[in-house]
Scaffold this motif. Structure first.
Motif, PDB file in Angstrom:
ATOM      1  N   VAL A  17      42.499 -27.778  -1.342  1.00  0.00           N
ATOM      2  CA  VAL A  17      43.198 -28.810  -2.125  1.00  0.00           C
ATOM      3  C   VAL A  17      44.132 -28.144  -3.124  1.00  0.00           C
ATOM      4  N   LEU A  18      43.713 -27.043  -3.708  1.00  0.00           N
ATOM      5  CA  LEU A  18      44.567 -26.298  -4.631  1.00  0.00           C
ATOM      6  C   LEU A  18      45.804 -25.746  -3.908  1.00  0.00           C
TER       7      LEU A  18
ATOM      8  N   SER B  73      32.079 -26.409  -0.108  1.00  0.00           N
ATOM      9  CA  SER B  73      32.783 -27.239  -1.092  1.00  0.00           C
ATOM     10  C   SER B  73      33.807 -26.430  -1.863  1.00  0.00           C
ATOM     11  N   LEU B  74      33.474 -25.198  -2.180  1.00  0.00           N
ATOM     12  CA  LEU B  74      34.430 -24.331  -2.869  1.00  0.00           C
ATOM     13  C   LEU B  74      35.648 -24.079  -1.978  1.00  0.00           C
ATOM     14  N   GLY B  75      35.413 -23.899  -0.714  1.00  0.00           N
ATOM     15  CA  GLY B  75      36.511 -23.714   0.237  1.00  0.00           C
ATOM     16  C   GLY B  75      37.412 -24.928   0.291  1.00  0.00           C
TER      17      GLY B  75
ATOM     18  N   PRO C 152      36.120 -32.707  10.228  1.00  0.00           N
ATOM     19  CA  PRO C 152      36.653 -31.852   9.169  1.00  0.00           C
ATOM     20  C   PRO C 152      38.160 -32.039   8.960  1.00  0.00           C
ATOM     21  N   ILE C 153      38.872 -32.361  10.022  1.00  0.00           N
ATOM     22  CA  ILE C 153      40.309 -32.592   9.891  1.00  0.00           C
ATOM     23  C   ILE C 153      40.533 -33.885   9.112  1.00  0.00           C
ATOM     24  N   ALA C 154      39.803 -34.927   9.470  1.00  0.00           N
ATOM     25  CA  ALA C 154      39.930 -36.210   8.760  1.00  0.00           C
ATOM     26  C   ALA C 154      39.562 -36.044   7.284  1.00  0.00           C
ATOM     27  N   GLN C 155      38.563 -35.235   7.016  1.00  0.00           N
ATOM     28  CA  GLN C 155      38.148 -34.992   5.629  1.00  0.00           C
ATOM     29  C   GLN C 155      39.302 -34.421   4.816  1.00  0.00           C
TER      30      GLN C 155
END
Length: 105
Positions: free
Chosen positions: A9-10, A2-4, A77-80
């Protein structure tokens, strides 16, 4: 993990800031803002998945994970990373709007 995702996103935020030239570009993203979110999210997630699976061997996929043909990275993971950034930026915009409205009162 989640941190990754938060770091990714940052990174998308900073890419948008650089490309669109506004710190608050995500508040009213329009087409260019959404395109920035989607294209940078796609590029970052594909590169990250590929490197972690095939170069660093940090994780792998089960047989039930659908893979993107030719890239060999998982669709989920790509869709996420295509869904998560617009959702996060929308929540942040709503929160900023709420806190700014409270400060004015």
């Amino acid at each position: 993990m989640s941190l990754g995702d938060a770091v990714l996103v940052l990174v998308i935020f900073f890419i948008g800031w650089i490309i669109l030239g506004r710190l608050q570009w995500f508040e009213h993203p329009a087409r260019t803002g959404y395109a920035t979110m989607l294209m940078s999210g796609l590029a970052i997630s594909v590169a990250t998945e590929w490197m972690m699976v095939y170069v660093a061997h940090r994780w792998g996929y089960t047989k039930s994970m659908p893979l993107i043909p030719g890239l060999g990275v998982g669709i989920t993971p790509i869709a996420q990373m295509l869904v998560l950034p617009p959702l996060v930026f929308w929540v942040v915009t709503k929160w900023l709007s709420y806190t700014n409205a409270r400060v004015v009162l």
